[in-house]
Motif scaffolding. Structure first.
Motif, short mmCIF file in Angstrom:
data_model
loop_
_atom_site.label_atom_id
_atom_site.label_comp_id
_atom_site.label_asym_id
_atom_site.label_seq_id
_atom_site.Cartn_x
_atom_site.Cartn_y
_atom_site.Cartn_z
N GLY A 177 9.79 -7.11 -14.34
CA GLY A 177 9.16 -8.21 -13.55
C GLY A 177 8.29 -8.08 -12.40
N HIS A 178 8.66 -6.47 -11.86
CA HIS A 178 7.98 -6.65 -10.38
C HIS A 178 6.26 -6.03 -10.90
CE1 HIS A 178 11.59 -5.29 -7.84
NE2 HIS A 178 11.49 -6.67 -8.31
N ASP A 179 5.61 -7.00 -10.40
CA ASP A 179 3.85 -6.54 -10.44
C ASP A 179 3.42 -5.70 -9.82
OD1 ASP A 179 2.54 -9.46 -8.79
OD2 ASP A 179 4.11 -7.84 -8.11
N THR A 180 3.97 -5.20 -8.70
CA THR A 180 3.40 -4.16 -7.69
C THR A 180 4.17 -2.96 -7.86
OG1 THR A 180 2.67 -6.23 -6.50
CG2 THR A 180 2.51 -4.01 -5.47
N LEU A 181 3.54 -1.82 -7.99
CA LEU A 181 3.98 -0.40 -8.03
C LEU A 181 3.62 0.45 -7.10
CD1 LEU A 181 5.12 1.39 -11.23
CD2 LEU A 181 3.76 2.50 -9.42
N TYR A 182 4.18 1.43 -6.29
CA TYR A 182 3.59 2.28 -5.06
C TYR A 182 4.33 3.66 -5.49
CZ TYR A 182 4.12 -2.41 -2.87
OH TYR A 182 4.13 -3.83 -2.54
N TRP A 183 3.28 4.47 -5.14
CA TRP A 183 3.52 5.83 -5.01
C TRP A 183 3.38 6.48 -3.61
CZ3 TRP A 183 5.70 8.61 -8.47
CH2 TRP A 183 5.80 8.45 -10.12
N TYR A 184 4.48 7.04 -3.23
CA TYR A 184 4.54 7.61 -1.81
C TYR A 184 4.79 8.97 -1.74
CZ TYR A 184 4.63 3.07 0.37
OH TYR A 184 4.49 1.66 0.95
N GLN A 185 4.35 9.93 -0.81
CA GLN A 185 4.69 11.12 -0.86
C GLN A 185 5.38 11.53 0.41
OE1 GLN A 185 1.68 14.08 0.82
NE2 GLN A 185 1.79 15.30 -1.09
N GLN A 186 6.63 11.99 0.50
CA GLN A 186 7.53 12.21 1.57
C GLN A 186 7.65 13.77 1.72
OE1 GLN A 186 11.35 10.50 1.27
NE2 GLN A 186 11.25 10.40 3.53
N PRO A 187 6.81 14.35 2.59
CA PRO A 187 7.33 15.76 3.02
C PRO A 187 8.58 15.81 3.78
CG PRO A 187 5.07 15.23 3.68
CD PRO A 187 5.58 13.70 3.15
N ARG A 188 9.07 17.38 3.53
CA ARG A 188 10.29 17.38 4.17
C ARG A 188 10.36 16.72 5.76
NH1 ARG A 188 14.89 20.10 3.09
NH2 ARG A 188 16.07 21.14 5.13
N ASP A 189 11.38 15.93 6.09
CA ASP A 189 11.41 15.60 7.50
C ASP A 189 10.03 14.66 8.06
OD1 ASP A 189 12.87 19.04 8.37
OD2 ASP A 189 13.90 17.11 7.82
N GLN A 190 9.60 14.06 7.14
CA GLN A 190 8.68 13.18 7.64
C GLN A 190 8.71 11.80 6.64
OE1 GLN A 190 4.30 14.53 7.28
NE2 GLN A 190 5.20 16.67 7.53
N VAL A 226 -0.90 5.50 -3.41
CA VAL A 226 -1.59 4.63 -4.24
C VAL A 226 -0.68 3.67 -4.40
CG1 VAL A 226 -1.22 5.92 -6.31
CG2 VAL A 226 -2.96 4.58 -6.39
N TYR A 227 -1.34 2.48 -4.59
CA TYR A 227 -0.56 1.28 -5.23
C TYR A 227 -1.36 0.28 -6.01
CZ TYR A 227 -1.61 -2.47 -2.03
OH TYR A 227 -2.08 -3.49 -1.01
N PHE A 228 -0.49 -0.27 -7.22
CA PHE A 228 -0.92 -1.05 -8.12
C PHE A 228 -0.34 -2.37 -8.05
CE2 PHE A 228 -2.76 2.45 -10.83
CZ PHE A 228 -1.93 3.55 -10.39
N ARG A 229 -1.53 -3.28 -8.44
CA ARG A 229 -0.94 -4.74 -8.92
C ARG A 229 -1.23 -4.84 -10.32
NH1 ARG A 229 -2.60 -7.66 -4.90
NH2 ARG A 229 -0.83 -7.04 -3.66
N ASP A 230 -0.13 -5.10 -11.15
CA ASP A 230 -0.30 -5.08 -12.72
C ASP A 230 -0.88 -3.58 -12.90
OD1 ASP A 230 -1.26 -8.38 -12.64
OD2 ASP A 230 0.73 -7.32 -13.05
N GLU A 231 -2.08 -3.61 -13.69
CA GLU A 231 -2.77 -2.26 -14.05
C GLU A 231 -3.84 -1.84 -13.24
OE1 GLU A 231 -2.71 -4.98 -15.92
OE2 GLU A 231 -4.93 -5.65 -16.22
#
Lengths: 110, 115
Positions: free
Chosen positions: B28-41, B47-52
């Motif tokens: 049911g969640h329409d928004t999807l996010y990708w985050y990069q988390q380097p060590r100690d940051q 990038v993020y999407f709403r639907d496709e």
């Protein structure tokens, strides 16, 4: 662009002492401010959030007041517990995806 | 209710190899996010999407990184020709709505090591 500054990389406290983690921000718009907490080997989880000036949301003993005049959203707790040891991230969102600060590691010792 | 699911949990590559990360958001969640988390940051938005639809991919290194969400549900993040600097945890998150006030729900992440 939007940015969040957390000045302390590491805060070490003795159990029972008060906690204050600093967060300041810059934004062209009037943003939402968030605190997320990340315990060891876990995903970040929302701790609290605010949009309203001078309003103080609270959760699990933590509170933070958004002060738009000083662009600050400091996290506070009156008495630290051992289980509060974690990474704390301040984040900002203004009509887009949240941007996170560098984080503050809180280490609570007995 | 199931949370955000990511796989694999860990990945170890040599420089130059390719890798894909998979994310299944909360139903049911329409928004999807990708985050990069380097060590100690802190997490850094890729990038993020709403639907496709891609809403913001300005921080995605487009020459080697790509992300898709073809049916507005699951998503794949791919790195072609990985570099040592890509070593980080890759976090997927989802929310309902993406106007700024929403709580993000994170997966456990994929910890990538590039040797």
């Amino acid at each position: 662009g939007d940015s969040v500054t957390q000045t302390e990389g590491l805060v070490t406290l003795t159990e029972g002492l008060p906690v204050m983690l600093n967060c300041t921000y810059q934004s062209t718009y009037s943003p939402f401010l968030f605190w997320y907490v990340q315990h060891l080997n876990e995903a970040p989880k929302l701790l609290l959030k605010s949009f309203t000036d001078n309003k103080r949301p609270e959760h699990q003993g933590f509170h933070a007041t958004l002060h738009k005049s000083s662009s600050s959203f400091h996290l506070q707790k009156s008495s630290a517990q051992l289980s509060d040891s974690a990474l704390y991230y301040c984040a900002l969102s203004a009509l887009n995806a949240p941007r996170f600060g560098a984080g503050t590691k809180l280490s609570v010792k007995p | 209710e199931a949370g955000v699911t990511q796989s694999p949990r860990y990945a170890v590559l040599q420089e130059g190899q390719a890798v894909s990360f998979w994310c299944d958001p909360i139903s049911g969640h329409d928004t999807l996010y990708w985050y990069q988390q380097p060590r100690d940051q802190g997490p850094q938005l890729l990038v993020y999407f709403r639907d496709e639809a891609v809403i913001d991919n300005s921080q995605l290194p487009s020459d080697r990184f790509s992300a898709v969400r073809p049916k507005g549900t699951n998503s794949t993040l791919k790195i072609q020709s990985a570099k040592q600097g890509d070593t980080a945890t890759y976090l997927c998150a989802s929310s309902f709505g993406g106007q700024g006030a929403e709580t993000l729900y994170f997966g456990s992440g994929t910890r990538l090591t590039v040797l």
